[in-house]
Write an enzyme that holds these catalytic residues in place. Structure first.
Site, PDB file in Angstrom:
ATOM      1  CD  GLU A 302      22.616 -15.562  14.032  1.00 26.46           C
ATOM      2  OE1 GLU A 302      23.019 -14.916  15.012  1.00 26.46           O
ATOM      3  OE2 GLU A 302      21.884 -16.570  14.137  1.00 26.46           O
ATOM      4  NE  ARG A 306      25.377 -14.430  16.606  1.00 24.07           N
ATOM      5  CZ  ARG A 306      25.625 -15.670  16.967  1.00 24.07           C
ATOM      6  NH1 ARG A 306      26.780 -15.990  17.499  1.00 24.07           N
ATOM      7  NH2 ARG A 306      24.726 -16.623  16.782  1.00 24.07           N
ATOM      8  CG  ASP A 435      13.357 -16.863  18.175  1.00 27.48           C
ATOM      9  OD1 ASP A 435      13.379 -16.277  17.084  1.00 27.48           O
ATOM     10  OD2 ASP A 435      14.306 -17.541  18.600  1.00 27.48           O
ATOM     11  CD  GLU A 570      17.795 -18.797  23.773  1.00 27.15           C
ATOM     12  OE1 GLU A 570      18.308 -19.809  24.312  1.00 27.15           O
ATOM     13  OE2 GLU A 570      18.280 -18.261  22.771  1.00 27.15           O
TER      14      GLU A 570
HETATM   15  C1  DMJ Z   1      21.145 -15.728  20.051  1.00 30.49           C
HETATM   16  O1  DMJ Z   1      21.921 -15.430  18.966  1.00 30.49           O
HETATM   17  C2  DMJ Z   1      19.951 -14.822  20.130  1.00 30.49           C
HETATM   18  O2  DMJ Z   1      19.408 -14.901  21.389  1.00 30.49           O
HETATM   19  C3  DMJ Z   1      18.903 -15.172  19.122  1.00 30.49           C
HETATM   20  O3  DMJ Z   1      17.761 -14.383  19.252  1.00 30.49           O
HETATM   21  C4  DMJ Z   1      18.535 -16.608  19.241  1.00 30.49           C
HETATM   22  N1  DMJ Z   1      19.599 -17.492  19.381  1.00 30.49           N
HETATM   23  C5  DMJ Z   1      20.819 -17.175  20.016  1.00 30.49           C
HETATM   24  C6  DMJ Z   1      21.079 -17.806  21.346  1.00 30.49           C
HETATM   25  O4  DMJ Z   1      20.501 -18.986  21.584  1.00 30.49           O
END
Ligand code: DMJ
Length: 674
Positions: A302, A306, A435, A570
C-alpha cells in the site's frame, strides 16, 4: 639654507620646507623593490580571493581547488579584461537588474555593446532559470495533452509543441533522435524535461461533446467536495470520516498520520487543474511527509502504490524534485522488508526499526502475490529517476524467483513463503490477493516502451492459463466472469477488485495484435459488461464487494459481508479503458450512472462515504472516504469524460492506484537521471 649633508641628496627644499621632486624620471632600487612588493602582495591577495568564492569552496582538496580556479580563469579568458567604459547618454532598464546599461547614441549603437547587452540579458535569463530549477517550486507544464510521438520518433506532436517554449521543442526533438540511436546501442533513453512555469489550464483535455464537458465538470466538483472536506476535518490524517468529521486511519497505514489522502489525491488535483489545492498539498508533503523516527508498521504494497506511486507521478507531471526525493525517502524505508532468504519481501515493515513480518492469516505467514508482485513499475522507475539501481534490482529479483518456480497448471498461487520459497495454499484469483500482479506484468512491458519482452511473455502465459482454467460463462444470462480457484475447485465468485481485468485484457489485446487479441478483446467486453451488471442488479446501482454465480442468482452478492461498496474504482477503470479503445458510448453512460449513484448514496455534507449494503434503497454508511476515491475513482471518471489526449495511453501507464507513470523512450517527462 644649504644642504646639511646628512639629508638624502635628492631632497629639495622651498622656503625651508621639503618638497617632493617630480622631475626625476626613474626610481631608485629601494623604491623599485618597495613598489614590486606592493604589487606582488596585491596580486597574491586577489588570486587567493578566488579560493574563497562560494563556487570553489565545495571542492574537496587543495589540488582540486587550484585546478578549478585555473579552469575557471582559463574559461573566463577575455572576460577578465575590463571592457571599454561606455561614453553615452541615458540608461535603460534590464529585467531583474535595475538600471545598469548606459545607452550610446541610439541612432548609432555600438555593435559590441549590443552584443554585450544581449549576452548579459541571456545570462540573467539563464540565472533566473537556474534559480527556478534550484528552488524547484516552479511547476513545469505537463504534456498530459499527449505527446503522441509514438510512431514518429524524432518529432514532438503539435499538441505538445503548443505547450512548450520553442527552444524546448528543439531540445526534445534533438534528444528523441539521439535516444533512438542510444536506444539501439544500449537501451537507454534520456530526454530532458520541457521546462515551463505554467500550471495546466483547466480546459486541458476538454472533449468537444457538450454533455461530456458537463459531466466532467460535475466530477471536478465532486473532487472539490471530497478534498475540501478532507482539508477541513482531517488535514494531515490518512483519510476522512465524512459523517463524524474527523480523521481515519486504516491498519495498512499503521498508527501513523501520513496524509495518505494528500499524497494519493495530488496528481488528480493536478490533472483537473486545481492549482490552489495542489499547491496546498505540495506544501504539506514538502514540510511534513517524513518517515524518519516514525514507529509504525506500514504495508509495503500500500505504501508503494499510494505513496511512492503518487509521488513519482507528481514528479513526472511537474518536474519538482521534491516529489522524487520524497518518493525515494519512502521507498528506502521499505527496503528492510526485502531481507528474506528468497528476496521476496514481507508484507509489513516497521519504518523505524526495519523489523518486517507477514500477516498471520496469510497461509501460515506467506507473502501475497498481489503485494510483492505490485512493486515493479514504481521501483524500476524510481531507479531510473534517481540513478540508484537498488530498487530495480529488488523487483528484477522477485521476477526471476517467480519465473523459476514450478506453477500448478501454469497458474500462480496467491501465497508464497518468503523463507522457504514454496507456494502456500493453492488459491488462485485475478481478484483479491492476485489482481495487480497480472496488471504489472502487462504494464511493465508498456512502461518500458515495449522493450521488456520477458514481462509481456509472462503476462501472455499467465492470462492464457487464467482464461483456460478460470474464465466462466453464466448459465442464464451468459455473463462472462473469472471465478476463483481453491485447491482445484472453482469458486464461482468474482470480486469487485477483479473488475479491473476487463480493461486489462482490452489493453493487452490492443497493444499487441496476435492470434488471440480479437478473442481477448471480446472477453474484455464481456467482463466489463458483467461488472456493469453487478451494479445494475442492485437497488443503489452500485456494485457489491463480490458477486456470485449460482443456479439461483447471477452477478449478485450472497453474504452480508459481500454487499458493501467502499467507493472502489475497478469497474469505472474498465469503463475508461474500454471507452478509449472502442469509443462505444455505453461506457461513458455507465460511468455517468455510477456518478449519479455515488451522488445519491455516498455523498454527505462532510464528503463521500462507502455504503454497507448496495441492495438497500437507503443503505447505512460506513463513514470512510477512502484515499483511492480521490486517487482512482474520481480520476478515472474525469478522464472518461475528457478527450483521450489527457493522459494519453500512448504516453502514460497507470500504476494500480491510477497514478500515471511516463512511458520510457516515448514520453519526454520520463525524466531519467543522467
Ligand atoms: C486500490 O488501492 C488499488 O486499486 C489496488 O490495486 C486494489 N485496491 C484498491 C482500490 O479498490
Amino acid at each position: 639654507m644649504a644642504s646639511t649633508g646628512i639629508l638624502p641628496t635628492y631632497q629639495r627644499f622651498v622656503n625651508g620646507v621639503p618638497v617632493p621632486s617630480f622631475s626625476r624620471r626613474s626610481f631608485r632600487p629601494r623604491e623599485k623593490y618597495l613598489i614590486l612588493l606592493v604589487f606582488l602582495t596585491f596580486g597574491v591577495v586577489c588570486f587567493g580571493t578566488f579560493f574563497f568564492l562560494p563556487e570553489f569552496r565545495g571542492s574537496s582538496g587543495t589540488v582540486n581547488s587550484v585546478y578549478n580556479v585555473y579552469k575557471h580563469m582559463q574559461k573566463a579568458g577575455p572576460d577578465l579584461l575590463i571592457p571599454v567604459p561606455p561614453h553615452g547618454h541615458d540608461f535603460s532598464e534590464i529585467p531583474g537588474g535595475g538600471k545598469l546599461i548606459r545607452h550610446d547614441d541610439l541612432d548609432h549603437p555600438d555593435p559590441h555593446k549590443i552584443e554585450d547587452k544581449a549576452k548579459l540579458l541571456a545570462k540573467i535569463e539563464e540565472d533566473v532559470e537556474l534559480d527556478k530549477i534550484k528552488s524547484q517550486k516552479v511547476l513545469e507544464r505537463p504534456e498530459i495533452m499527449g505527446i503522441s510521438k509514438k510512431h514518429t520518433v524524432g518529432s514532438v506532436s503539435e499538441s505538445l509543441k503548443s505547450l512548450l517554449p520553442p527552444q524546448s521543442v528543439d531540445a526534445v526533438e534533438e534528444n528523441l533522435v539521439d535516444n533512438l540511436n542510444l536506444e539501439k546501442q544500449k537501451n537507454i533513453v534520456t530526454i530532458p524535461p520541457a521546462p515551463s512555469d505554467h500550471f495546466p489550464d483547466t480546459h486541458q483535455g476538454e472533449d468537444p461533446d457538450p454533455i461530456a464537458q458537463e459531466r466532467r465538470l460535475k466530477v471536478k466538483e465532486m473532487m472539490k467536495h471530497a478534498w475540501d472536506n478532507y482539508v477541513r476535518y482531517a488535514w494531515g490524517k490518512n483519510e476522512l470520516r465524512p459523517l463524524s468529521r474527523r480523521g481515519h486511519s486504516a491498519s495498512i497505514f499503521g498508527s501513523a498520520s501520513l496524509g495518505a489522502t494528500i499524497v494519493d489525491g495530488l496528481d488528480t488535483l493536478y490533472i483537473m487543474g486545481m492549482e490552489e489545492e495542489f499547491n496546498q498539498g505540495r506544501e504539506w508533503i514538502a514540510n511534513n511527509l517524513d518517515l524518519n523516527n516514525m514507529n509504525a508498521d506500514l504495508s509495503v504494497f500500500e505504501t508503494n502504490i499510494r505513496f511512492v506511486g503518487g509521488l513519482l507521478s507528481c514528479y513526472a507531471l511537474t518536474g519538482d524534485v521534491m516529489f522524487r526525493d520524497k518518493a525515494e525517502h519512502v521507498a528506502e524505508k521499505l527496503l528492510p522488508a526485502f531481507k528474506t532468504p528468497t528476496g521476496i519481501p514481507y508484507a509489513l515493515v516497521n519504518v523505524r526499526t526495519g523489523a518486517s513480518k507477514n500477516y498471520g492469516w496469510a497461509s501460515g505467514g506467506a507473502s501475497i502475490l498481489s503485494e510483492f508482485g505490485t512493486l515493479h513499475l514504481e521501483f524500476s522507475y524510481l531507479s531510473d529517476v534517481t540513478g540508484n539501481p537498488i530498487y530495480r534490482q529488488k523487483v528484477e529479483h522477485i521476477r526471476q524467483v517467480l519465473r523459476g518456480m514450478e506453477k500448478p497448471r501454469g497458474l500462480y498461487p496467491n501465497y508464497l513463503n518468503p523463507k522457504t520459497g514454496k507456494w502456500g495454499q493453492n488459491h488462485m484469483s485475478i481478484g483479491a490477493l492476485g489482481d495487480s500482479f497480472y496488471e504489472y506484468l502487462l504494464k511493465a512491458w508498456l512502461q518500458s516502451g515495449k522493450e521488456d519482452q520477458e514481462a509481456r511473455e509472462m503476462y501472455d502465459e499467465a492470462l492464457a492459463r487464467l482464461i483456460q482454467h478460470m474464465l466462466q460463462v453464466s448459465q442464464r444470462s451468459k455473463l462472462m466472469y473469472f471465478s476463483d480457484m481453491k485447491f482445484d475447485r472453482l469458486e464461482h465468485k468474482m470480486d469487485h477488485l477483479a473488475c479491473f481485468s476487463g480493461g486489462l485484457l482490452g489493453l493487452g489485446a490492443h497493444s499487441l495484435k496476435n492470434e488471440v487479441s480479437e478473442r481477448y478483446m471480446d472477453i474484455a467486453k464481456g467482463i466489463t459488461n458483467t461488472c456493469h451488471e453487478s451494479y445494475d442488479r442492485s437497488a443503489t446501482k452500485l456494485g457489491p464487494e463480490s458477486f456470485r454465480f449460482t443456479e439461483a442468482l447471477e452477478a449478485k452478492a450472497m453474504k452480508t459481508n459481500e454487499k458493501y461498496y467502499i467507493l472502489r474504482p475497478e469497474v469505472i477503470e474498465s469503463y475508461l479503458v474500454m471507452w478509449r479503445l472502442t469509443k462505444d458510448q455505453k461506457y461513458r453512460d455507465w460511468g455517468w450512472e455510477a456518478v449519479e449513484a455515488i451522488e445519491k448514496h455516498c455523498r454527505v455534507s462532510g464528503g463521500y462515504s462507502g455504503i454497507k449494503n448496495v441492495y438497500l434503497e437507503d443503505p447505512q454508511k460506513d463513514d470512510v472516504q477512502q484515499s483511492f476515491f480521490l486517487a482512482e475513482t474520481l480520476k478515472y471518471l474525469y478522464l472518461l469524460f475528457s478527450d483521450d489526449s489527457l493522459i494519453s495511453f500512448d504516453d502514460w501507464v497507470f500504476n494500480t492506484e491510477a497514478h500515471p507513470l511516463p512511458i520510457k523512450g516515448i514520453n519526454p517527462l520520463y525524466r531519467e537521471f543522467v
